[in-house]
Scaffold this motif. Structure first.
Motif, PDB file in Angstrom:
ATOM      1  N   THR A  45       1.142   7.492   6.494  1.00  0.00           N
ATOM      2  CA  THR A  45       0.005   6.616   6.792  1.00  0.00           C
ATOM      3  C   THR A  45      -0.356   5.796   5.564  1.00  0.00           C
ATOM      4  OG1 THR A  45      -0.899   8.117   8.456  1.00  0.00           O
ATOM      5  CG2 THR A  45      -2.428   6.554   7.465  1.00  0.00           C
ATOM      6  N   ARG A  46      -0.551   4.505   5.762  1.00  0.00           N
ATOM      7  CA  ARG A  46      -0.981   3.617   4.677  1.00  0.00           C
ATOM      8  C   ARG A  46      -2.392   3.129   4.954  1.00  0.00           C
ATOM      9  NH1 ARG A  46       4.279  -0.258   3.305  1.00  0.00           N
ATOM     10  NH2 ARG A  46       5.832   1.419   3.191  1.00  0.00           N
ATOM     11  N   ARG A  47      -3.201   3.107   3.896  1.00  0.00           N
ATOM     12  CA  ARG A  47      -4.592   2.666   3.999  1.00  0.00           C
ATOM     13  C   ARG A  47      -4.770   1.459   3.088  1.00  0.00           C
ATOM     14  NH1 ARG A  47      -7.463   6.912   6.517  1.00  0.00           N
ATOM     15  NH2 ARG A  47      -6.109   8.742   6.738  1.00  0.00           N
ATOM     16  N   THR A  48      -5.180   0.348   3.663  1.00  0.00           N
ATOM     17  CA  THR A  48      -5.261  -0.934   2.955  1.00  0.00           C
ATOM     18  C   THR A  48      -6.694  -1.434   3.004  1.00  0.00           C
ATOM     19  OG1 THR A  48      -2.998  -1.412   3.693  1.00  0.00           O
ATOM     20  CG2 THR A  48      -4.294  -3.249   2.804  1.00  0.00           C
ATOM     21  N   ASP A  81      -4.566  12.744   4.281  1.00  0.00           N
ATOM     22  CA  ASP A  81      -4.431  11.296   4.154  1.00  0.00           C
ATOM     23  C   ASP A  81      -3.319  10.762   5.047  1.00  0.00           C
ATOM     24  OD1 ASP A  81      -6.481  10.566   2.507  1.00  0.00           O
ATOM     25  OD2 ASP A  81      -5.321  10.661   0.673  1.00  0.00           O
ATOM     26  N   GLN A 139      -1.791   0.564  14.223  1.00  0.00           N
ATOM     27  CA  GLN A 139      -2.684  -0.029  13.235  1.00  0.00           C
ATOM     28  C   GLN A 139      -4.099  -0.178  13.787  1.00  0.00           C
ATOM     29  OE1 GLN A 139      -0.485  -3.659  12.005  1.00  0.00           O
ATOM     30  NE2 GLN A 139      -0.277  -2.638  10.018  1.00  0.00           N
ATOM     31  N   SER A 198       0.837  -1.206   0.000  1.00  0.00           N
ATOM     32  CA  SER A 198       0.000   0.000   0.000  1.00  0.00           C
ATOM     33  C   SER A 198       0.871   1.255   0.000  1.00  0.00           C
ATOM     34  CB  SER A 198      -0.913   0.014   1.231  1.00  0.00           C
ATOM     35  OG  SER A 198      -1.756  -1.120   1.262  1.00  0.00           O
ATOM     36  N   ILE A 221      -5.808   1.016   8.704  1.00  0.00           N
ATOM     37  CA  ILE A 221      -5.083   2.280   8.717  1.00  0.00           C
ATOM     38  C   ILE A 221      -3.818   2.100   9.550  1.00  0.00           C
ATOM     39  CG2 ILE A 221      -5.166   4.727   9.288  1.00  0.00           C
ATOM     40  CD1 ILE A 221      -8.183   4.613   8.963  1.00  0.00           C
ATOM     41  N   GLN A 246     -11.072  -1.088   5.970  1.00  0.00           N
ATOM     42  CA  GLN A 246      -9.764  -0.490   5.700  1.00  0.00           C
ATOM     43  C   GLN A 246      -8.862  -0.617   6.920  1.00  0.00           C
ATOM     44  OE1 GLN A 246      -9.141   4.027   5.502  1.00  0.00           O
ATOM     45  NE2 GLN A 246      -9.196   3.498   3.327  1.00  0.00           N
ATOM     46  N   ASN A 265     -10.464  -0.117  10.392  1.00  0.00           N
ATOM     47  CA  ASN A 265     -11.599   0.788  10.249  1.00  0.00           C
ATOM     48  C   ASN A 265     -12.698   0.084   9.450  1.00  0.00           C
ATOM     49  OD1 ASN A 265     -12.038   4.083   8.687  1.00  0.00           O
ATOM     50  ND2 ASN A 265     -13.151   3.131  10.360  1.00  0.00           N
ATOM     51  N   GLY A 316      -0.118   8.079   2.162  1.00  0.00           N
ATOM     52  CA  GLY A 316      -1.081   9.097   1.760  1.00  0.00           C
ATOM     53  C   GLY A 316      -0.488  10.171   0.871  1.00  0.00           C
TER      54      GLY A 316
END
Length: 292
Positions: free
Chosen positions: A62-65, A58, A203, A50, A106, A104, A206, A53
């Motif tokens: 930070t990574r959003r998967t 974002d 982590q 991932s 985060i 998701q 969400n 942001g």
């Protein structure tokens, strides 16, 4: 400010009522370590792939998967956790149906700055929903401990019904919680991730829910392939959106039920009077409407 916590045996109705007043609630230790271990193992390779942001909102660290239903079988247990589902259905019970809105993970990395406080319902094109009408109920599961140093979510309690100018003057409290605990927060309450001044990644899983008549933030029909969807149980599929969202919403082709279509069957959708089990107003409307 110290935020309110409930124990894992909390009554979903009580939790929902607390959210209605304060905009949030925290239930401690709701998921066991074994489940969180499985999820962490399943999601790890996808986190590595991932991107971070694009901006400060974002999160540049930070990574959003997403696509957790397909990628991480353990996430399905969180989505359908009985306490969560009962709380969500109680909180969003004014709507005919409730559905999954987003899945998701985060991952807030070291060096991340504090996120700008915001309201999640802004995703609906900044539409001004009535103050007393909630369109979503969100959860954030702690996959790692949430601490003041690693970026635990800031919540501004009681701001769901206030204007932005007033809300930003309300002091926030951080949702510090142990791994396996879950934070609930509505779509109107002012909140945002904290700054991560630690040396570890924070982590959070969400998983958010919405009333059945709005568009889902994460497109569940593409995020989870039909090949995988056909292996899932009906209750999870209905939560993902394979159901009527309200009167005449969500059918396929010649008024075919979406779940039936996925299963290769040919069942027509039920009329709204059948699916709105306790809504007398809708049943009366359908009766007066007559055949068409």
């Amino acid at each position: 400010m110290v935020l309110q916590h409930f124990d894992r045996e909390a009554d979903p109705g009580e939790v929902s009522r607390f959210i209605s007043v304060h905009g949030y609630a925290i239930i401690d230790d709701l998921a066991d370590a074994e489940l969180m271990d499985r999820l962490a193992t399943e999601v790890e390779p996808f986190v590595e792939a991932s991107d971070a942001g694009r901006d400060e909102y974002d999160g540049q660290f930070t990574r959003r998967t997403g696509s957790l239903i397909e990628r991480c079988p353990a996430s399905r247990e969180l989505v359908m956790h009985p306490t969560v589902v009962d709380t969500v259905r109680h909180f969003l019970g004014h709507a005919t149906a409730q559905q999954l809105h987003l899945t998701q993970l985060i991952s807030v990395g070291p060096g991340e700055t504090k996120q700008k406080p915001h309201r999640d319902q802004m995703a609906f094109d900044f539409f001004e929903f009535p103050t007393d009408y909630h369109v979503q109920c969100n959860t954030m599961w702690a996959l790692t401990d949430f601490t003041a140093d690693n970026g635990a979510t800031h919540i501004h309690p009681g701001t769901s019904a206030t204007d932005d100018a007033t809300a930003h003057d309300v002091a926030s409290g951080q949702a510090t919680m142990r791994r396996g605990s879950v934070l609930f927060y509505d779509g109107k309450v002012l909140h945002g991730a904290g700054a991560n001044v630690s040396n570890e990644v924070r982590q959070g899983v969400n998983i958010t829910y919405a009333v059945g008549w709005v568009r889902q933030e994460e497109n569940q029909y593409l995020a989870c392939s039909q090949e995988v969807a056909r292996t899932l149980d009906d209750d999870l599929l209905k939560m993902m959106g394979y159901q009527q969202g309200a009167f005449a919403l969500g059918y396929v082709g010649d008024q075919q039920d979406a779940l039936s279509k996925l299963r290769g069957e040919h069942t027509k959708v039920k009329v709204i009077g059948d699916i709105a089990q306790n809504n007398d107003d809708i049943r009366t409307f359908v009766a007066e409407l007559g055949p068409n």
